[in-house]
Design an enzyme around this catalytic site. Structure first.
Site, short mmCIF file in Angstrom:
data_model
loop_
_atom_site.label_atom_id
_atom_site.label_comp_id
_atom_site.label_asym_id
_atom_site.label_seq_id
_atom_site.Cartn_x
_atom_site.Cartn_y
_atom_site.Cartn_z
N LYS A 3 49.77 -0.18 22.14
CA LYS A 3 49.06 -0.78 23.27
C LYS A 3 49.00 0.18 24.45
O LYS A 3 49.86 1.04 24.64
CB LYS A 3 49.69 -2.10 23.72
CG LYS A 3 51.10 -2.00 24.34
CD LYS A 3 51.10 -1.80 25.85
CE LYS A 3 52.48 -1.55 26.38
NZ LYS A 3 52.71 -0.35 27.12
N ALA A 17 59.29 5.78 22.38
CA ALA A 17 59.60 5.84 23.83
C ALA A 17 58.47 6.54 24.58
O ALA A 17 58.68 7.37 25.45
CB ALA A 17 60.94 6.54 24.09
N GLY A 66 55.63 4.82 25.90
CA GLY A 66 54.81 3.94 26.73
C GLY A 66 53.69 3.29 25.95
O GLY A 66 52.73 2.78 26.52
N LEU A 67 53.82 3.30 24.61
CA LEU A 67 52.78 2.73 23.75
C LEU A 67 53.27 1.47 23.02
O LEU A 67 52.56 0.93 22.16
CB LEU A 67 52.34 3.78 22.72
CG LEU A 67 51.66 5.03 23.30
CD1 LEU A 67 51.52 6.11 22.24
CD2 LEU A 67 50.28 4.67 23.87
N ALA A 68 54.46 1.02 23.34
CA ALA A 68 55.04 -0.21 22.78
C ALA A 68 55.20 -0.16 21.26
O ALA A 68 55.02 -1.17 20.58
CB ALA A 68 54.24 -1.45 23.21
N GLY A 110 58.02 0.23 19.52
CA GLY A 110 59.15 -0.60 19.12
C GLY A 110 58.78 -2.08 19.14
O GLY A 110 59.18 -2.85 18.26
N ASP A 140 56.88 -6.85 25.79
CA ASP A 140 55.60 -6.50 25.16
C ASP A 140 55.45 -7.08 23.75
O ASP A 140 54.40 -6.92 23.13
CB ASP A 140 55.46 -4.97 25.05
CG ASP A 140 55.35 -4.29 26.40
OD1 ASP A 140 54.94 -4.95 27.37
OD2 ASP A 140 55.66 -3.08 26.46
O1 C5P Z 1 61.39 -6.32 28.05
P1 C5P Z 1 61.70 -4.90 27.71
O2 C5P Z 1 62.91 -4.77 26.81
O3 C5P Z 1 60.54 -4.12 27.23
O4 C5P Z 1 62.12 -4.24 29.09
C1 C5P Z 1 62.78 -3.01 29.16
C2 C5P Z 1 63.22 -2.79 30.60
O5 C5P Z 1 62.09 -2.58 31.42
C3 C5P Z 1 63.94 -3.96 31.23
O6 C5P Z 1 65.33 -3.92 30.97
C4 C5P Z 1 63.65 -3.76 32.71
O7 C5P Z 1 64.49 -2.76 33.24
C5 C5P Z 1 62.24 -3.19 32.69
N1 C5P Z 1 61.20 -4.23 32.86
C6 C5P Z 1 61.04 -4.82 34.10
N2 C5P Z 1 60.08 -5.77 34.27
C7 C5P Z 1 59.26 -6.13 33.27
C8 C5P Z 1 59.40 -5.53 31.99
C9 C5P Z 1 60.38 -4.58 31.82
O8 C5P Z 1 61.77 -4.51 35.04
N3 C5P Z 1 58.33 -7.05 33.47
#
Ligand code: C5P
Length: 296
Positions: free
Chosen positions: A4, A91, A93-95, A97, A131
């Site tokens: 994405k 890692a 920025g393309l989601a 994982g 995501d």
């Molecule tokens: O939800 P996800 O595991 O992808 O988020 C990874 C990290 O990115 C979170 O621990 C947080 O530090 C940050 N994040 C955030 N606000 C969001 C999504 C992610 O601060 N809406």
């Protein structure tokens, strides 16, 4: 399972739980990880493909966590042989994982014959990452909340070039840097997150030039502070006549918007020649998640 982009990523202030409220325009693109779930007596996962070796397969692996979360929700044993072919950089920025986690939810739902409705899968997905709910469907959607509250939106085909960097960026670190940048500048009060009508209209109409003008990512400055060399990649888009450029999500991938498919292919080759990134690939959106039954 497609990668994405965030065509727009508007980040609100940090919340008490450490997350940030977002308004984002998600757009899935045609760069895919492939997830397979086969019958087995216990849970195992292997990662293959160009980026397979970049991911650990311990308990924290998002694919493993997805299988366990689904099994716990359904009250079944998490028994499956999972294999993930990773063509999405890690890692980046393309989601990628998140795509794998969503793929495991869909594949194990089928393997274990659970038939869970989409909203239940989405609720489990949201516990795995912000995501992951979007990755269940792909397409294009506006995400609010942490990015997990979704509204599908109409999207015409868009042609992108992804400039993949060496090495990854940590999403939490990029958000922390954003918070620090905002603290340094208290005059700059943080507006409520908003995707903006212009981006939605341009995407629906298939107007690449208009969309290129409104690409926006509130995480971009933070990602550029952590990886200043990305500025060179961003500038390279102008030289190739690309109509927009943006850091994808928390980076370090840079996404460029092209006028059409031929322009994207030409620009991918041009970025390779300019040596501003480790790899450059053309991709089209909106891409959909594709599910197929096992042949055996
Ligand atoms: O939800 P996800 O595991 O992808 O988020 C990874 C990290 O990115 C979170 O621990 C947080 O530090 C940050 N994040 C955030 N606000 C969001 C999504 C992610 O601060 N809406």
């Amino acid at each position: 399972m497609p990668a994405k982009l965030n065509v727009v990523l508007s980040v609100g202030p940090r919340r008490a739980d450490g997350f940030h409220d977002l308004a984002t325009l998600f757009h899935a693109v045609s760069l895919y990880d492939t997830v397979d779930a086969a019958p087995a007596d216990e849970l195992s996962v292997t990662m293959q493909g160009p980026y397979g070796a970049h991911v650990g397969v311990d308990r924290n692996n998002l694919a493993v966590r997805a299988a366990r979360a689904l099994a716990a929700h359904a009250g079944v044993s998490p028994a499956a042989r999972l294999s993930v072919r990773k063509d999405i950089p890690v890692a980046a920025g393309l989601a990628g994982g998140s795509a794998d986690a969503a793929g495991v939810l869909l594949a194990c739902d089928a393997l274990w014959q659970l038939g869970l409705p989409g909203d239940e899968l989405a609720a489990i997905a949201a516990t795995l990452g912000s995501d992951v709910p979007f990755a269940l469907t792909g397409g294009s959607a506006v995400g609010t909340g942490r990015g997990d509250i979704l509204r599908a939106v109409p999207a015409a085909a868009m042609h992108w070039v992804l400039a993949v960097a060496d090495g990854g960026l940590s999403t939490p670190e990029v958000y922390r840097r954003l918070d620090a940048l905002r603290e340094d500048d208290p005059e700059d009060s943080v507006a409520p997150p908003d995707v903006g009508a212009g981006a939605l209209a341009a995407l629906a109409a298939g107007d690449a030039e208009a969309l290129g003008r409104v690409l926006h990512n509130d995480l971009q400055d933070a990602a550029l502070e952590l990886r200043p060399e990305l500025r060179r990649a961003l500038r390279a888009g102008d030289a190739l006549g690309l109509v927009g450029s943006i850091v994808s999500g928390s980076g370090p991938t840079v996404a460029f918007l092209a006028r059409d498919a031929a322009h994207a292919a030409e620009a991918a080759a041009g970025l390779g020649v300019l040596e501003v990134c480790a790899d450059a690939v053309a991709a089209t959106g909106p891409a959909r998640t594709e599910i197929s039954a096992r042949a055996t």
